[in-house]
Every structure is written in C-alpha cells, then in structure tokens.
Write a protein that holds these residues in place. Structure first.
Motif, short mmCIF file in Angstrom:
data_model
loop_
_atom_site.label_atom_id
_atom_site.label_comp_id
_atom_site.label_asym_id
_atom_site.label_seq_id
_atom_site.Cartn_x
_atom_site.Cartn_y
_atom_site.Cartn_z
N TYR A 86 -4.36 -4.94 -12.43
CA TYR A 86 -4.46 -5.69 -13.68
C TYR A 86 -5.49 -5.06 -14.62
O TYR A 86 -5.31 -5.04 -15.83
N GLU A 87 -6.57 -4.54 -14.05
CA GLU A 87 -7.61 -3.90 -14.87
C GLU A 87 -7.08 -2.65 -15.56
O GLU A 87 -7.37 -2.39 -16.73
N LYS A 88 -6.27 -1.88 -14.82
CA LYS A 88 -5.79 -0.59 -15.35
C LYS A 88 -4.38 -0.65 -15.91
O LYS A 88 -3.89 0.34 -16.46
N GLY A 89 -3.71 -1.81 -15.75
CA GLY A 89 -2.34 -1.93 -16.26
C GLY A 89 -1.35 -1.10 -15.49
O GLY A 89 -0.44 -0.48 -16.05
N LEU A 90 -1.49 -1.06 -14.17
CA LEU A 90 -0.59 -0.29 -13.32
C LEU A 90 0.56 -1.17 -12.82
O LEU A 90 0.38 -2.01 -11.95
N GLY A 91 1.73 -0.99 -13.38
CA GLY A 91 2.89 -1.76 -12.95
C GLY A 91 2.90 -3.19 -13.46
O GLY A 91 3.86 -3.93 -13.23
N VAL A 92 1.84 -3.57 -14.14
CA VAL A 92 1.73 -4.91 -14.72
C VAL A 92 1.11 -4.77 -16.10
O VAL A 92 0.53 -3.73 -16.44
N LEU A 152 0.83 -1.20 0.00
CA LEU A 152 0.00 0.00 0.00
C LEU A 152 0.87 1.26 0.00
O LEU A 152 0.54 2.25 -0.66
N MET A 153 1.96 1.22 0.75
CA MET A 153 2.88 2.36 0.78
C MET A 153 3.46 2.63 -0.61
O MET A 153 3.51 3.77 -1.06
N TYR A 154 3.86 1.56 -1.29
CA TYR A 154 4.42 1.71 -2.63
C TYR A 154 3.35 2.11 -3.64
O TYR A 154 3.61 2.87 -4.57
N PHE A 155 2.13 1.61 -3.45
CA PHE A 155 1.03 1.89 -4.38
C PHE A 155 0.59 3.35 -4.31
O PHE A 155 0.42 4.03 -5.32
N LYS A 156 0.41 3.85 -3.09
CA LYS A 156 -0.06 5.23 -2.91
C LYS A 156 1.05 6.26 -3.10
O LYS A 156 0.79 7.38 -3.54
N GLY A 157 2.25 5.87 -2.70
CA GLY A 157 3.36 6.82 -2.81
C GLY A 157 3.22 8.02 -1.89
O GLY A 157 3.74 9.09 -2.17
N GLU A 158 2.49 7.82 -0.79
CA GLU A 158 2.28 8.93 0.14
C GLU A 158 3.46 9.12 1.10
O GLU A 158 3.75 10.23 1.53
N HIS A 159 4.10 8.03 1.45
CA HIS A 159 5.20 8.11 2.41
C HIS A 159 6.55 7.80 1.78
O HIS A 159 7.58 8.29 2.24
N ILE A 160 6.53 7.00 0.73
CA ILE A 160 7.76 6.68 0.00
C ILE A 160 7.46 6.82 -1.49
O ILE A 160 6.30 6.96 -1.89
#
Length: 226
Positions: free
Chosen positions: A119-125, A81-89
């Motif tokens: 997978y639906e939006k093609g984010l990082g995959v 979640l931290m990597y996904f949101k990018g709010e803290h890192i």
C-alpha cells in the motif's frame, strides 16, 4: 416431606452434574477436533515446503493454495510470498495482495507487514498511505521491527504523512530495541550530527556499537571514526 425435598435436590444435582460432564465431553471433543484440524493444516503447509525444496514449484503452490482454502494462514502467506517475489513463479502483485490479505486477516504479522509495504509503494494496489500506516502501526505493536523502522522513515521524511521528528525518533527507538540494525544506526547518526536530537557522541557511540554488533557495516565504519 423433608426427605422428599432432599431427594429431589440430590436428583436434580445429579442430573445437572451429568449435563455438565456431557457438556465438558462435547467441548473436549470439539477442542481435539480443532487441534487435529490445525495439525493437519500445518502438516499440509509443511508438505508445500518440501515440494518447493525439491523444485516442484507448481505442486508447492497448489498445496499452499489448498491449505490456505482450509484455513491455514501460513499457506496463504507462503503463496502470497511466491507471487510477490516472483522467484519460483511469475510475479503477480494482484495475487500477492489477495493471499497476503487472507493471511493478515487471520493474524499473520509478516503478511500484514508485506501488505502495508504494498500500500505504501502502490504495488498491485492503489497507493494508500493511510492503510499502510495503519498496518505498520499494528504490526509494529506486535513486534515487527521493520514496521517500526518504516514508520520512522515515513515520519522523518514526511513521506505520505506529516513530517514529525518526535514520532520518527520514537519509532526508530522501538525498532532499535527490537534489534533493527539500521534503526540503531540512524539514531546514532541523529545524535552525532545533532539532527533534531542534541549532539551526544556518547549516545551516538552506543547506537553505532549496537548496530555494528547486529552486523551493519556502516555503523562499524562510524565507530572507527569516533
């Protein structure tokens, strides 16, 4: 001879009981060990939350990583979640997918939902609607209302799947039953406008009322018009 046979039976029974008790002790010891291990990992994840609240982001990330490596799926999920949101890192979808996948395999439903969304939006995959739908269906069955809602949207608009209004209504209904405000609202609109469903203002009002009660302002506005 009868006495000897009886003695042998009792002796065998006693030995069997001793073995059974010993096995029970072993099983109990393993269970206690696993339980303490689980509590230990849970405590480690909690330490990560504490460090995050203090603003010690790198320390929190490290704790989540260690807990994840030790088998605590909540640690994997939180780091993802931290990597996904990018709010803290720094935002990193590749890392997010890696940790969401680890948590999902262990049964973390929100991690599976986030993975489906990626997978639906093609984010990082690579965009993969088949994997997205599969994960959405599984998490929808396990009570994730947003998964049911996203499936409804996909089937209603034919996004990545063949357009299917029957399935769209089914998933909207399931999501609404789980108190997803937008799902209830969309059902209300369909009944109000006669979109696939026969016009039924009573039904529309019921769904708008529920959506409004759940906090969706657009539903409250529609209620005011009825």
């Amino acid at each position: 001879m009868v006495v000897k046979r009886a003695t042998w039976k009792y002796t065998s029974l006693f030995k069997s009981l001793k073995k059974g008790l010993a096995m029970k002790k072993i099983i109990k010891s393993i269970f206690v060990l696993m339980l303490s291990f689980s509590f230990s990992n849970a405590s480690l994840v909690e330490d990560g939350y504490i460090e995050l609240e203090k603003g010690n982001v790198l320390e929190a990330a490290n704790i989540f990583k260690v807990s994840c490596e030790k088998g605590a799926f909540a640690g994997c999920y939180n780091l993802g979640l931290m990597y996904f949101k990018g709010e803290h890192i720094a935002k990193n979808y590749t890392k997010a997918e890696e940790y969401f996948s680890k948590a999902c395999v262990q049964g973390h439903q929100n991690a599976c939902y986030n993975l489906a969304n990626m997978y639906e939006k093609g984010l990082g995959v690579e965009k993969d609607n088949f994997k997205a739908v599969d994960l959405y269906i599984k998490t929808c069955k396990n009570g994730v209302s947003s998964s049911c809602f996203n499936l409804a949207i996909m089937y209603k608009n034919g996004n990545g799947v063949e357009k299917d209004d029957f399935r769209a209504v089914d998933f909207y209904t399931k999501a609404c039953e789980m108190n997803h405000q937008k799902a209830c609202y969309n059902l209300g609109v369909m009944y109000l406008e006669g979109d696939f469903l026969a016009i039924n203002k009573t039904k529309a009002k019921e769904y708008f009322e529920k959506s409004c009660e759940l906090g969706y302002s657009n539903a409250c506005k529609e209620l005011g018009k009825l």
